[in-house]
Design a protein around this motif. Sequence first.
Motif, PDB file in Angstrom:
ATOM      1  N   LYS A 159      27.451 -17.148 -34.885  1.00 48.47           N
ATOM      2  CA  LYS A 159      27.766 -17.731 -36.200  1.00 48.47           C
ATOM      3  C   LYS A 159      26.517 -17.781 -37.066  1.00 48.47           C
ATOM      4  O   LYS A 159      25.418 -18.006 -36.554  1.00 48.47           O
ATOM      5  CB  LYS A 159      28.255 -19.168 -36.036  1.00 48.47           C
ATOM      6  CG  LYS A 159      29.659 -19.319 -35.550  1.00 48.47           C
ATOM      7  CD  LYS A 159      29.935 -20.812 -35.569  1.00 48.47           C
ATOM      8  CE  LYS A 159      31.389 -21.112 -35.405  1.00 48.47           C
ATOM      9  NZ  LYS A 159      31.607 -22.565 -35.495  1.00 48.47           N
ATOM     10  N   GLY A 166      34.536 -18.186 -43.452  1.00 49.33           N
ATOM     11  CA  GLY A 166      34.861 -17.329 -42.302  1.00 49.33           C
ATOM     12  C   GLY A 166      33.929 -16.144 -42.143  1.00 49.33           C
ATOM     13  O   GLY A 166      34.115 -15.330 -41.250  1.00 49.33           O
ATOM     14  N   ILE A 169      30.996 -14.487 -38.662  1.00 49.95           N
ATOM     15  CA  ILE A 169      31.436 -14.936 -37.337  1.00 49.95           C
ATOM     16  C   ILE A 169      31.833 -13.728 -36.481  1.00 49.95           C
ATOM     17  O   ILE A 169      32.567 -12.864 -36.944  1.00 49.95           O
ATOM     18  CB  ILE A 169      32.656 -15.886 -37.478  1.00 49.95           C
ATOM     19  CG1 ILE A 169      32.223 -17.201 -38.123  1.00 49.95           C
ATOM     20  CG2 ILE A 169      33.341 -16.125 -36.143  1.00 49.95           C
ATOM     21  CD1 ILE A 169      33.349 -18.192 -38.328  1.00 49.95           C
ATOM     22  N   TYR A 203      32.934 -19.848 -27.195  1.00 47.59           N
ATOM     23  CA  TYR A 203      34.177 -19.547 -27.902  1.00 47.59           C
ATOM     24  C   TYR A 203      35.312 -20.311 -27.226  1.00 47.59           C
ATOM     25  O   TYR A 203      35.603 -20.110 -26.054  1.00 47.59           O
ATOM     26  CB  TYR A 203      34.437 -18.040 -27.864  1.00 47.59           C
ATOM     27  CG  TYR A 203      35.738 -17.630 -28.491  1.00 47.59           C
ATOM     28  CD1 TYR A 203      35.980 -17.863 -29.845  1.00 47.59           C
ATOM     29  CD2 TYR A 203      36.738 -17.012 -27.749  1.00 47.59           C
ATOM     30  CE1 TYR A 203      37.170 -17.490 -30.429  1.00 47.59           C
ATOM     31  CE2 TYR A 203      37.932 -16.624 -28.322  1.00 47.59           C
ATOM     32  CZ  TYR A 203      38.145 -16.872 -29.672  1.00 47.59           C
ATOM     33  OH  TYR A 203      39.336 -16.504 -30.244  1.00 47.59           O
ATOM     34  N   HIS A 209      42.254 -25.818 -35.299  1.00 54.72           N
ATOM     35  CA  HIS A 209      41.263 -26.291 -36.271  1.00 54.72           C
ATOM     36  C   HIS A 209      41.839 -27.578 -36.852  1.00 54.72           C
ATOM     37  O   HIS A 209      42.857 -27.555 -37.527  1.00 54.72           O
ATOM     38  CB  HIS A 209      41.057 -25.231 -37.367  1.00 54.72           C
ATOM     39  CG  HIS A 209      40.227 -25.718 -38.516  1.00 54.72           C
ATOM     40  ND1 HIS A 209      39.068 -25.092 -38.907  1.00 54.72           N
ATOM     41  CD2 HIS A 209      40.387 -26.761 -39.366  1.00 54.72           C
ATOM     42  CE1 HIS A 209      38.558 -25.733 -39.946  1.00 54.72           C
ATOM     43  NE2 HIS A 209      39.345 -26.755 -40.240  1.00 54.72           N
ATOM     44  N   GLN A 233      45.311 -19.118 -39.662  1.00 52.66           N
ATOM     45  CA  GLN A 233      44.184 -18.472 -40.340  1.00 52.66           C
ATOM     46  C   GLN A 233      44.268 -16.962 -40.229  1.00 52.66           C
ATOM     47  O   GLN A 233      44.855 -16.438 -39.290  1.00 52.66           O
ATOM     48  CB  GLN A 233      42.864 -18.892 -39.683  1.00 52.66           C
ATOM     49  CG  GLN A 233      42.643 -20.376 -39.568  1.00 52.66           C
ATOM     50  CD  GLN A 233      41.292 -20.713 -38.923  1.00 52.66           C
ATOM     51  OE1 GLN A 233      40.675 -19.867 -38.281  1.00 52.66           O
ATOM     52  NE2 GLN A 233      40.842 -21.941 -39.104  1.00 52.66           N
ATOM     53  N   ARG A 235      41.270 -13.873 -40.406  1.00 50.30           N
ATOM     54  CA  ARG A 235      39.827 -13.647 -40.460  1.00 50.30           C
ATOM     55  C   ARG A 235      39.045 -14.960 -40.511  1.00 50.30           C
ATOM     56  O   ARG A 235      38.144 -15.125 -41.338  1.00 50.30           O
ATOM     57  CB  ARG A 235      39.464 -12.835 -41.715  1.00 50.30           C
ATOM     58  CG  ARG A 235      39.858 -11.396 -41.637  1.00 50.30           C
ATOM     59  CD  ARG A 235      39.089 -10.614 -42.687  1.00 50.30           C
ATOM     60  NE  ARG A 235      39.910  -9.674 -43.350  1.00 50.30           N
ATOM     61  CZ  ARG A 235      40.298  -9.735 -44.616  1.00 50.30           C
ATOM     62  NH1 ARG A 235      39.889 -10.730 -45.383  1.00 50.30           N
ATOM     63  NH2 ARG A 235      41.052  -8.813 -45.121  1.00 50.30           N
ATOM     64  N   HIS A 236      39.426 -15.913 -39.688  1.00 48.49           N
ATOM     65  CA  HIS A 236      38.777 -17.223 -39.611  1.00 48.49           C
ATOM     66  C   HIS A 236      38.852 -17.972 -40.936  1.00 48.49           C
ATOM     67  O   HIS A 236      38.042 -18.860 -41.200  1.00 48.49           O
ATOM     68  CB  HIS A 236      37.322 -17.113 -39.154  1.00 48.49           C
ATOM     69  CG  HIS A 236      37.171 -16.350 -37.879  1.00 48.49           C
ATOM     70  ND1 HIS A 236      37.734 -16.767 -36.705  1.00 48.49           N
ATOM     71  CD2 HIS A 236      36.555 -15.183 -37.612  1.00 48.49           C
ATOM     72  CE1 HIS A 236      37.462 -15.902 -35.762  1.00 48.49           C
ATOM     73  NE2 HIS A 236      36.752 -14.921 -36.276  1.00 48.49           N
ATOM     74  N   GLN A 237      39.791 -17.605 -41.773  1.00 50.66           N
ATOM     75  CA  GLN A 237      39.960 -18.292 -43.057  1.00 50.66           C
ATOM     76  C   GLN A 237      41.377 -18.836 -43.141  1.00 50.66           C
ATOM     77  O   GLN A 237      42.337 -18.138 -42.781  1.00 50.66           O
ATOM     78  CB  GLN A 237      39.687 -17.318 -44.186  1.00 50.66           C
ATOM     79  CG  GLN A 237      38.772 -17.903 -45.207  1.00 50.66           C
ATOM     80  CD  GLN A 237      38.628 -17.018 -46.423  1.00 50.66           C
ATOM     81  OE1 GLN A 237      39.243 -15.964 -46.503  1.00 50.66           O
ATOM     82  NE2 GLN A 237      37.839 -17.452 -47.359  1.00 50.66           N
ATOM     83  N   THR A 439      44.878 -21.008 -33.475  1.00 53.22           N
ATOM     84  CA  THR A 439      44.199 -20.187 -34.496  1.00 53.22           C
ATOM     85  C   THR A 439      44.483 -18.689 -34.324  1.00 53.22           C
ATOM     86  O   THR A 439      44.131 -17.897 -35.178  1.00 53.22           O
ATOM     87  CB  THR A 439      42.665 -20.407 -34.465  1.00 53.22           C
ATOM     88  OG1 THR A 439      42.189 -20.053 -33.168  1.00 53.22           O
ATOM     89  CG2 THR A 439      42.285 -21.838 -34.772  1.00 53.22           C
TER      90      THR A 439
END
Length: 474
Positions: A159, A166, A169, A203, A209, A233, A235-237, A439
């Motif tokens: 990170k 996002g 990462i 991880y 989240h 989410q 793409r981690h968004q 997630t």
Amino acid sequence: MKQFKKVLIANRGEIASRVIRACKELGIKTVAIYSEADSQALHVKKADEAYLVGPGPISGYLNINRIVDLAVNTGADAIHPGYGFLSENPKFPEVCEKRGVIFIGPSSKTIAMMGDKIESKRLMKSVGVPVVEGSEGGVESEEEAVAVANKIGYPVMIKASAGGGGKGIRICFNDDELIKNFSLSRSEAEKSFGNPEVFIEKYIEKPHHIEFQILADNYGNIIHLGERDCSIQRRHQKLIEIAPSLILNEEMRVKMGESSIKAARACNYRNAGTIEYIVDKYGNYYFMEMNTRIQVEHSVTEIVTGVDIVGEQIQIAMGKELDIKQEDISMRGYAIECRINAENPRKDFIPSTGKITAYYSPGGIGVRIDGAVYKDYVIQPFYDSMIAKLTVSGRTWEETVRRAQRALDEYVVKGIKTTIPFQLKIVQDEDFLKGNFDTHFIDERLYLRDYKLQKDPFDRILAISAAIAAYYGI
Ligand code: ADP
Ligand code: ADP
Ligand code: MG
């Protein structure tokens, strides 16, 4: 207490309109800023005054001196930074303070401390807030990265210390992947945030989240407004956010709420902020980061708690003491927010631009729209792709999901690609309805991209009129 007469909003899009609404309800005049590309934007039309800041589409929104000058020259008492842009730049409140303008947010020091993910994790650990296992600070070399990963065990995440949205990462399952990704992550971090520093974290598999909304006044009173589940989410968004979470029991809620208040106290927090946690499948929770600003998804919390978070932000900045006590807060029913993005979900969510040729937003019971567009509005390529937020509420989870289905089905945006049909597929999914998601929900379900495009209720009428016109040769 200093009653504000005028507030400058250093942002665009739906959040600028959201702040204007809060100001209107508090009897405060508003000053908008805009780029040439945004001359037709809604926030420009809605504010009492609006000033062009330039020259480019982005630089004006990032020009601290110009914005603070404008605040001084227009007689604004305070600046609301919204999210994105300058909202987490510690220089912004510093310049505001020097020029006698109030920054609606925490202090420069708090922003700087919590904006650095490594430093903030260190601070949290020192006050007993659980953090994800990982490197002690930044990782400088591939060898160091491999050593850390082998100590904590794969999989691991690289990170960016200055990361956000996002970006920066990467997940690695073995030494080879870690070595390959290490320098890529560093250069991506340098490019996106101007700081190459990265760190390594265990991880957590199949996590949720979960984040807690905090309100802190200038006198040391801190409360939390419960949690949001932002596990849906891409793409981690975040794409869909929910309040309250379906996986927290009251005991966990109380515990995590107390940790969140402790976290806020540890960084001398003031104003509205969010503590983000990752929660594993056993119910263990770990601090991930703090966002020292209003968040996109604050609307779900507003709905279930009845608290106007943006209104509170402004009043806290005026010096009002919080008049809401922790025991006054309870969450009623459920709320689901869908981020309506101008993107093509079938093509890996690539942004979609151009003119909106039709726009009908849903309404009716339990439907809230925070929008930034209208028919004939032209979406530009320069900005974040989120064009509106649909937040629905209901008494039970099932009712709320059905309402989300109904509202998304009613929502028509033509001329560009949007996430609406994709979101509809998500809220129609059996697992979503059962509360069965983490997630990985979107990534594990490729069939979600296999949606039908919406039907415009007016299309049929238009088709009939066209047929009649053709018949009569008009
Ligand atoms: P959250 O608020 O939950 O952390 P994000 O990380 O997506 O969600 O929100 C911050 C992001 O919002 C920024 O990284 C940026 O991409 C985006 N953003 C910034 N300004 C705007 C804006 N005015 N309108 C829409 N999106 C914006
Ligand atoms: P950003 O600043 O970009 O929002 P975060 O640290 O909040 O970065 O992480 C973004 C997302 O990445 C989280 O919401 C979560 O889905 C995922 N994530 C972050 N850290 C971990 C972790 N240690 N294990 C598993 N997933 C994680
Ligand atoms: Mg985050």
